[in-house]
Design a protein around this motif. Structure first.
Motif, PDB file in Angstrom:
ATOM      1  N   CYS A 109       5.054  -3.918  -7.317  1.00  0.00           N
ATOM      2  CA  CYS A 109       5.717  -4.191  -6.188  1.00  0.00           C
ATOM      3  C   CYS A 109       7.197  -4.423  -6.377  1.00  0.00           C
ATOM      4  O   CYS A 109       8.034  -4.195  -5.805  1.00  0.00           O
ATOM      5  N   ARG A 110       7.610  -5.052  -7.402  1.00  0.00           N
ATOM      6  CA  ARG A 110       8.956  -5.400  -7.960  1.00  0.00           C
ATOM      7  C   ARG A 110       9.637  -4.156  -8.093  1.00  0.00           C
ATOM      8  O   ARG A 110      10.805  -4.124  -8.180  1.00  0.00           O
ATOM      9  N   ALA A 237       4.121  -3.062   0.448  1.00  0.00           N
ATOM     10  CA  ALA A 237       3.041  -1.916  -0.028  1.00  0.00           C
ATOM     11  C   ALA A 237       3.561  -0.913  -0.831  1.00  0.00           C
ATOM     12  O   ALA A 237       4.922  -0.552  -0.791  1.00  0.00           O
ATOM     13  N   ILE A 238       2.655  -0.248  -1.740  1.00  0.00           N
ATOM     14  CA  ILE A 238       3.163   0.409  -2.796  1.00  0.00           C
ATOM     15  C   ILE A 238       2.989   1.762  -2.588  1.00  0.00           C
ATOM     16  O   ILE A 238       1.688   2.049  -1.961  1.00  0.00           O
ATOM     17  N   ASP A 239       3.456   2.722  -3.280  1.00  0.00           N
ATOM     18  CA  ASP A 239       3.083   4.380  -3.079  1.00  0.00           C
ATOM     19  C   ASP A 239       2.539   4.971  -4.236  1.00  0.00           C
ATOM     20  O   ASP A 239       2.223   6.229  -4.330  1.00  0.00           O
ATOM     21  N   ILE A 240       2.159   4.373  -5.349  1.00  0.00           N
ATOM     22  CA  ILE A 240       1.578   4.825  -6.382  1.00  0.00           C
ATOM     23  C   ILE A 240       0.266   4.754  -6.337  1.00  0.00           C
ATOM     24  O   ILE A 240      -0.364   3.894  -5.378  1.00  0.00           O
ATOM     25  N   GLU A 241      -0.537   5.494  -7.112  1.00  0.00           N
ATOM     26  CA  GLU A 241      -2.005   5.571  -7.221  1.00  0.00           C
ATOM     27  C   GLU A 241      -2.538   4.156  -7.447  1.00  0.00           C
ATOM     28  O   GLU A 241      -1.967   3.592  -8.663  1.00  0.00           O
ATOM     29  N   VAL A 242      -3.463   3.645  -6.952  1.00  0.00           N
ATOM     30  CA  VAL A 242      -4.114   2.521  -7.173  1.00  0.00           C
ATOM     31  C   VAL A 242      -5.684   2.723  -6.852  1.00  0.00           C
ATOM     32  O   VAL A 242      -6.217   3.057  -6.238  1.00  0.00           O
ATOM     33  N   ALA A 243      -6.375   2.095  -8.024  1.00  0.00           N
ATOM     34  CA  ALA A 243      -8.174   1.948  -8.188  1.00  0.00           C
ATOM     35  C   ALA A 243      -8.336   0.675  -8.260  1.00  0.00           C
ATOM     36  O   ALA A 243      -8.019   0.060  -9.188  1.00  0.00           O
ATOM     37  N   PHE A 244      -9.043   0.214  -7.201  1.00  0.00           N
ATOM     38  CA  PHE A 244      -9.598  -1.078  -7.179  1.00  0.00           C
ATOM     39  C   PHE A 244     -10.934  -1.066  -7.514  1.00  0.00           C
ATOM     40  O   PHE A 244     -11.874  -0.262  -6.877  1.00  0.00           O
ATOM     41  N   LEU A 245     -11.313  -1.771  -8.491  1.00  0.00           N
ATOM     42  CA  LEU A 245     -12.878  -1.787  -8.873  1.00  0.00           C
ATOM     43  C   LEU A 245     -13.332  -3.276  -8.869  1.00  0.00           C
ATOM     44  O   LEU A 245     -12.895  -4.139  -9.457  1.00  0.00           O
ATOM     45  N   PHE A 246     -14.819  -3.100  -8.365  1.00  0.00           N
ATOM     46  CA  PHE A 246     -15.253  -4.513  -8.294  1.00  0.00           C
ATOM     47  C   PHE A 246     -16.809  -4.398  -8.522  1.00  0.00           C
ATOM     48  O   PHE A 246     -17.356  -3.421  -8.437  1.00  0.00           O
TER      49      PHE A 246
END
Length: 295
Positions: A109-110, A237-246
């Motif tokens: 985010c920064r 909100a960011i525009d890079i690819e993000v994968a959240f795993l739970f």
């Protein structure tokens, strides 16, 4: 070999191995840089892998620290300084587990460093206000995050029997009924049946590693409300690819429809995945799910 990066008031410990595209691993609570050993060893022949022991953990402790030393801005700056010092600029992927995912999200985010992808495991983008947890009371007491606001008392309770603490924290949690789950400090971290199964992690090494106590690592939780305030200036909100795993059976972080919807609007290229038969220690038990997001 452990390397040290000198920052303003402490040394940040890290290990870098291999060559190629960059991947940086951030541990959570209660872990350390060695949490990633199995994944690091599998990737180091293909990538340049960096693991870091974050501020306040034993190999990166701060002498005469104050609680505010462990706020999200300082935690983010540590990682930004490390990335810049090591020139981790080759299609950098940051992988964070638990609190490590929150630090990774803040760094993204920064926007002070270039990141190709985030892989965020059993965590999220941040904690809500502590008032949310104060309203949750269980059979064995208040929510553990509320208890962590009383730093000295929490550290005293957990550090008096570190073997019990780590066995409780790393126990296997299959088939959880979240409606009956007790998330109090005592239930999660100071109650364990020694006949119960724990994950494949060296408890004795963890006890030795944290032999001087948990105060600085618990201090991260004591900054939750302050973090909400100081992050207003850069949270977006960011525009890079993000994968959240739970993990399907995660006792600490329950993935539900509300959380999925919130995470999906946190960026323009977000995937949210639940890993079957995994719990909070997904990187230990389902490392292939993590590696597949990196390679």
């Amino acid at each position: 070999m452990i390397n040290k990066l000198q920052l303003d008031d402490f040394e940040l410990s890290y290990i870098t191995e291999g060559e190629g595209r960059d991947v940086l691993f951030l541990h959570g609570f209660p872990s350390n840089m060695y949490f990633w050993n199995d994944i690091k060893n599998e990737l180091k022949d293909k990538l340049r892998v960096t693991v870091v022991e974050q501020r306040g953990y034993p190999l990166s402790s701060i002498e005469d620290s104050m609680v505010r030393d462990f706020n999200i801005e300082n935690l983010s700056l540590d990682i930004e300084n490390l990335v810049n010092k090591l020139e981790l600029t080759n299609n950098l992927v940051i992988v964070g587990h638990d609190w490590g995912s929150i630090v990774a999200w803040a760094v993204a985010c920064r926007g002070n460093i270039e990141i190709e992808k985030l892989v965020l495991i059993c965590g999220g983008t941040g904690f809500p206000s502590t008032s949310v947890y104060d309203n949750l009371v269980f059979e064995n007491g208040q929510h553990y995050i509320s208890s962590f606001q009383n730093l000295e008392e929490a550290d005293k309770l957990l550090s008096q029997n570190l073997d019990l603490f780590f066995r409780s924290a790393y126990r296997v949690t299959p088939n959880i009924d979240h409606g009956l789950l007790d998330l109090s400090l005592k239930s999660l971290f100071a109650t364990h049946n020694y006949a119960s199964k724990i994950h494949a992690i060296d408890i004795d090494s963890l006890v030795k590693h944290f032999r001087h106590g948990l105060k600085q690592s618990i201090s991260w939780y004591s900054n939750i409300d302050f973090n909400l305030e100081i992050s207003k200036q850069w949270r977006r909100a960011i525009d890079i690819e993000v994968a959240f795993l739970f993990g399907e059976n995660d006792a600490a972080v329950k993935l539900n429809d509300k959380m999925i919807n919130r995470l999906k609007i946190s960026g323009s290229n977000v995937a949210v995945k639940e890993v079957k038969n995994a719990d909070h220690w997904l990187p230990l038990t389902h490392k292939e799910s993590v590696i597949s997001e990196i390679i």
